[in-house]
Structures are given as structure tokens and as C-alpha cells.
Design a protein around this motif. Structure first.
Motif, mmCIF file in Angstrom:
data_model
loop_
_atom_site.group_PDB
_atom_site.id
_atom_site.type_symbol
_atom_site.label_atom_id
_atom_site.label_comp_id
_atom_site.label_asym_id
_atom_site.label_seq_id
_atom_site.Cartn_x
_atom_site.Cartn_y
_atom_site.Cartn_z
ATOM 1 N N PHE A 79 -67.435 -120.454 -31.695
ATOM 2 C CA PHE A 79 -67.412 -120.288 -30.238
ATOM 3 C C PHE A 79 -68.518 -121.135 -29.642
ATOM 4 C CE2 PHE A 79 -69.040 -117.295 -26.733
ATOM 5 C CZ PHE A 79 -68.260 -117.891 -25.753
ATOM 6 N N TRP A 80 -68.149 -122.002 -28.679
ATOM 7 C CA TRP A 80 -69.111 -122.818 -27.944
ATOM 8 C C TRP A 80 -69.141 -122.353 -26.498
ATOM 9 C CZ3 TRP A 80 -68.008 -128.666 -29.325
ATOM 10 C CH2 TRP A 80 -68.269 -128.869 -30.693
ATOM 11 N N SER A 81 -70.324 -122.219 -25.949
ATOM 12 C CA SER A 81 -70.437 -121.833 -24.545
ATOM 13 C C SER A 81 -71.804 -122.214 -24.008
ATOM 14 C CB SER A 81 -70.228 -120.325 -24.377
ATOM 15 O OG SER A 81 -70.283 -119.957 -23.002
ATOM 16 N N PHE A 104 -71.690 -118.612 -33.185
ATOM 17 C CA PHE A 104 -71.889 -119.096 -31.816
ATOM 18 C C PHE A 104 -72.785 -120.317 -31.776
ATOM 19 C CE2 PHE A 104 -74.626 -118.841 -27.933
ATOM 20 C CZ PHE A 104 -73.674 -119.323 -27.046
ATOM 21 N N GLU A 105 -72.436 -121.257 -30.905
ATOM 22 C CA GLU A 105 -73.292 -122.417 -30.635
ATOM 23 C C GLU A 105 -73.455 -122.580 -29.134
ATOM 24 O OE1 GLU A 105 -73.435 -127.288 -31.138
ATOM 25 O OE2 GLU A 105 -72.218 -126.089 -32.527
ATOM 26 N N ALA A 116 -68.183 -133.303 -22.633
ATOM 27 C CA ALA A 116 -68.049 -134.508 -23.454
ATOM 28 C C ALA A 116 -68.100 -134.146 -24.937
ATOM 29 C CB ALA A 116 -69.157 -135.501 -23.111
ATOM 30 N N LYS A 117 -68.971 -133.219 -25.299
ATOM 31 C CA LYS A 117 -69.074 -132.768 -26.690
ATOM 32 C C LYS A 117 -67.757 -132.140 -27.140
ATOM 33 C CE LYS A 117 -71.801 -129.502 -29.512
ATOM 34 N NZ LYS A 117 -72.341 -130.413 -30.526
ATOM 35 N N LEU A 118 -67.156 -131.328 -26.280
ATOM 36 C CA LEU A 118 -65.884 -130.688 -26.615
ATOM 37 C C LEU A 118 -64.776 -131.725 -26.768
ATOM 38 C CD1 LEU A 118 -64.161 -128.170 -27.042
ATOM 39 C CD2 LEU A 118 -63.952 -127.972 -24.542
#
Length: 477
Positions: A79-81, A104-105, A116-118
Motif C-alpha cells: 500500500f502506497w499513500s 505500507f510505504e 510519477a512514482k506510481l
């Protein structure tokens, strides 16, 4: 229905600008032919919506190895947020059950690199299972094939609990691409002490707001009723939304772009008049200088959204008891409506090997009282939950002393019901709103107007849509 075909691995125009690459603007046409779901793992797909328009292909979901079921071994998802409190939410979720473990990150907020990372991770085939996406970016990530079609995974029970206006912003032609966490109706934060001291009534219509702006300038020449933010592309979009604007539409499978339609012209003319007459400040607000204006009491109010009530509490703790929250002024009080400024959603990406486990986690995040309590434990917040039966949890956590005992969530509930459902975000809103804000910044320096900023945003949007292979046209409304 036909559309223009994008290059095999399209580089979004806003990414191309950073890399120096020039996107193709005259792709070939082809007929829509759904592709079978590849095995053993989905390949990156170029998804193009039907009403937003039609997806070329929908990532496969179902009862295979990617489904977490009772009796299966423990599943791990990522999970990225960028949202504050996400670590606390993940910790609470992991403690609540043993079937799914979430890693989580924390990533930078959208315009600081998170999106942009996603996008880069999705192009490499290693996007996280779950990602946070703000409403304006949902169509773009759906078109790029990053956000998975969640329609088969979204249960009717959760669907029924979500505020319809919030779900409508992530659902296109019956297909849902992300699940709302919160939705933020626009409101007017105001200094109740300053309005009372100068015997100025809190405005309920935009005509009253203009009269009140003149009264504020007469009573306190160094102050203004509010600031028109030159860093506020989302702010201007929300005001146009309230007035009935439709910057983007997809009738007939073609993207129609009309950022200078009649309601938007009305909004632009109104604010330009107040700017020209010196009735509002014209400068950035999300800066130290903008915060200092509020701290010195030079700004009587702020046209913002529900979430910013908590932001004000954190930024100006010394002004406790001096603020109130009022409805945003209306053009026609007999037919009130509102736009949205802010709010986040959760998407399952096309790379997720465990989409059902990812969806279970999302459902818990947006609908569990324990999840909201965990998020609120990270600091003050006034976000308005998209699952509205969580409002009592948010209300209980709110220290109402800052707003002199006012039940701000009662007002948020009323205002959320007025959100207009006629609005659609465009496919490349980060780039579109950046262009608008550049124009507003020039207007703040005396070189341009609100109107010219909107025209520049509209003109700059068209090449981006063509680079995506979308049939698009500018229309005059």
C-alpha cells in the motif's frame, strides 16, 4: 465507436515534459477489440474508458490464485499513500486479523512526485496493490490502465454506504475505478470575531459577499474579506463546478473540453471584478506569507473545503474560538449546489496479484470506525467521510472549542448533500490545473486575468488528450 490509438507504452504529456520526450500527437485509428486476459500475470494494458471513453481491456479478476479466501495461507499486499495517519491505519488493520498483511510505504503527495512514482512503477509492472489517488487524477490513471476496474469487487453493501456524489466521481459508465475515502464540499471559514466587531453579516449569496467585501475594506482598509489564491487551480475549479460549469464531458464517446463555458465565464468575471476593485487579496495562500496574512487578522475569511477546518486548527492554534464555518455563498439560494475541493480515493492497481485481498483492505479503510479512529489519532482532522455513517466518529474526535462550540459536521453533512453530480474531471488534470495556476500567478503579477488563465488551461489540455489517442474537441457552451 472509434478512437485514436496511443503508442504502445504511452508517456503522459506531463511526464513527457519532465523527461524532454515528445509524445505522439497523431496516432493511428483502430477498431476496439477487447484482448483476452493474459496468463499467468496481466500485462500492462492501455485502458480507455467508454464514457470516459471505453476501456480497451479490463484487468482480469476472479477466483484464481489472486483471491484471498478463507483457508488460504496468509496474503501480503503493498500500500502506497501520502495521507497522514496511513501508518496508524495499516497497523490497526494488521492487528485486526491474520488473513492479510499490509506492507505500507509513505510516498510524496501527488504534485511532489507520488503520482510519477506510481506511473513509473506501473510501467515497470511492479505497482503496489493499493494506491491513494485524489479525485482529479482518477480518470487519468484509469485511462492509463493503472487503476483496475473494481466493479466486480465492490460489494453492494459498501456501495450503498458511500455518499452517491463521491462514488459518482470515481464511476464511469457503470464502472468504478477507485473507492472514496472522503469528499470535501466547499465552505466558508470566517473570523466570527472580526465580522461581529465591524457589524458585518456573514454572506449567504455571492451578491452579499461582494457587498460584505466592500464593507470590510471600508472598516479595515488593510484587510480583505478573503484571498483569491493564485496557487488555487482546484479552488477555481470548485467555484466553477458550483456555478454549473462542465469543463469535461464524454457524450458520444468523444471528450468535449469547455473550460470557458458560460458558468465559468460568470465566475471568472465575478472574481476579476473583485480583484480589479481591490476587494480581495490576490496572492498564493499555501505559503508562509499567506499563513501570515491570516495570523495577523488581515483576512476575514477563507473560501475552502471541509478538510481545511482542521488545517486552520493546526496552522493557527492561537485563534481558537475566533473562527466559524458557514456555507459557501450561493448564486441562487433557492437552488443551492456545491463543488468539491479535495478528497482521496483508493485504487487497486492492475499489477496486484491479490485484488480481492486489496479490496478487503480498502473496504476496511473507508468504512471501519476503527480505521477512522486510527487515522484521527495521528493529528487533528476535519475530513468528511465518504461513508457518512462514520460522521459520528469524526464528530466525537473533533474539539469544537476552536469553532466556539459549533457542530461543524452537521454543516458538512448538509453541504455534502448539495454537491452537484454534473462534474467530470479530465484525463490529465495535474497538467491542466498547473497551466491554470501558472496563468493565475501571472495575473497576480499584473500580467493576465482569471479569464486568460482559464483559456490557457483549455488550450494546453487539447494536445495532451490527442497524445493519449482520445477523440477530443473544444466546444463552446
Amino acid at each position: 465507436m472509434h478512437r485514436r490509438r496511443a503508442p504502445r507504452r504511452p508517456v503522459p504529456a506531463e511526464d513527457a515534459a519532465r523527461s524532454g520526450r515528445t509524445p505522439r500527437t497523431r496516432p493511428r485509428r483502430h477498431r476496439l477489440r477487447p484482448r483476452p486476459c493474459p496468463r499467468p500475470r496481466p500485462r500492462p494494458l492501455i485502458a480507455v474508458l467508454t464514457l470516459l471513453p471505453l476501456l480497451l481491456a479490463t484487468a482480469c479478476v476472479g477466483g484464481g490464485a489472486g483471491t484471498a479466501r478463507a483457508g488460504e495461507g496468509r496474503v501480503s499486499i503493498t500500500f502506497w499513500s501520502a495521507l497522514r495517519g496511513s501508518q496508524q491505519v495499516v497497523d490497526a488493520y494488521n492487528r485486526s486479523q491474520r488473513r492479510v498483511h499490509v506492507d505500507f510505504e509513505q510516498v510524496p503527495s501527488g504534485q511532489q512526485g507520488g503520482y510519477a512514482k506510481l506511473s513509473n512503477a506501473a510501467r515497470a509492472g511492479n505497482a503496489p496493490d493499493v494506491a491513494t489517488i485524489e479525485y482529479p487524477q482518477v480518470p487519468g490513471f484509469a485511462i492509463d490502465g493503472v487503476a483496475r476496474d473494481l466493479t466486480p469487487l465492490l460489494g453492494e453493501r459498501l456501495r450503498a454506504r458511500l455518499l452517491p456524489q463521491a462514488l459518482a466521481l470515481t464511476t464511469f459508465e457503470g464502472r468504478t475505478f477507485s473507492v472514496p475515502l472522503d469528499v470535501e464540499p466547499m465552505v466558508f471559514l470566517y473570523r466570527r470575531d472580526l465580522f461581529a466587531a465591524h457589524h458585518i453579516a456573514v454572506p449567504r449569496t455571492w451578491a452579499q459577499f461582494e457587498r460584505a467585501a466592500r464593507e470590510v475594506r471600508r472598516a479595515a482598509p488593510g484587510s480583505r474579506i478573503a484571498t483569491f489564491p493564485t496557487d488555487g487551480g482546484h479552488h477555481l475549479a470548485g467555484l466553477a463546478w458550483q456555478a454549473g460549469a462542465r469543463w469535461f464531458d464524454t457524450a458520444g464517446g468523444t471528450w468535449s473540453v469547455s473550460m470557458t463555458d458560460r458558468p465559468t465565464r460568470k465566475v471568472a468575471a465575478y472574481w476579476q471584478r473583485l480583484i480589479d476593485r481591490g476587494l480581495v487579496f490576490l496572492n498564493p495562500v499555501d505559503t508562509q506569507a499567506g499563513s501570515a496574512q491570516i495570523g495577523r487578522g488581515e483576512v476575514f475569511g477563507k473560501l475552502t473545503a471541509a478538510w481545511d477546518a482542521g488545517g486552520m486548527m493546526a496552522a493557527q492554534p492561537g485563534q481558537q474560538g475566533k473562527w466559524g464555518v458557514a456555507p459557501l455563498p450561493q448564486w441562487d439560494p433557492d437552488r443551492p449546489r456545491l463543488g468539491v475541493m479535495g478528497g482521496s480515493t483508493f485504487a487497486v492497481t492492475k499489477d496486484s496479484a491479490h485484488p480481492r485481498a486489496a479490496m478487503d483492505f480498502i473496504e476496511w479503510q473507508v468504512s471501519s470506525p476503527d480505521s477512522l479512529r486510527a487515522r484521527l489519532s495521528s493529528g487533528v482532522s476535519s475530513q468528511y467521510p465518504a461513508v457518512t455513517d462514520l460522521v459520528p466518529v469524526a464528530r466525537k474526535a473533533m474539539d469544537t472549542r476552536y469553532f466556539a462550540g459549533q457542530d461543524i459536521y452537521a454543516l458538512f453533512r448538509r453541504e455534502a448533500g448539495l454537491i452537484s453530480r454534473r462534474w467530470t474531471w479530465g484525463p490529465r488534470m495535474t497538467a491542466t490545473l498547473r497551466t491554470v495556476q501558472d496563468g493565475l500567478a501571472r495575473a497576480g503579477d499584473g500580467d493576465g486575468t482569471v479569464w486568460t488563465a482559464l483559456r490557457e488551461g483549455e488550450r494546453a489540455t487539447m494536445p495532451d488528450l490527442e497524445a493519449l489517442g482520445l477523440d477530443a474537441r473544444r466546444v463552446v457552451r
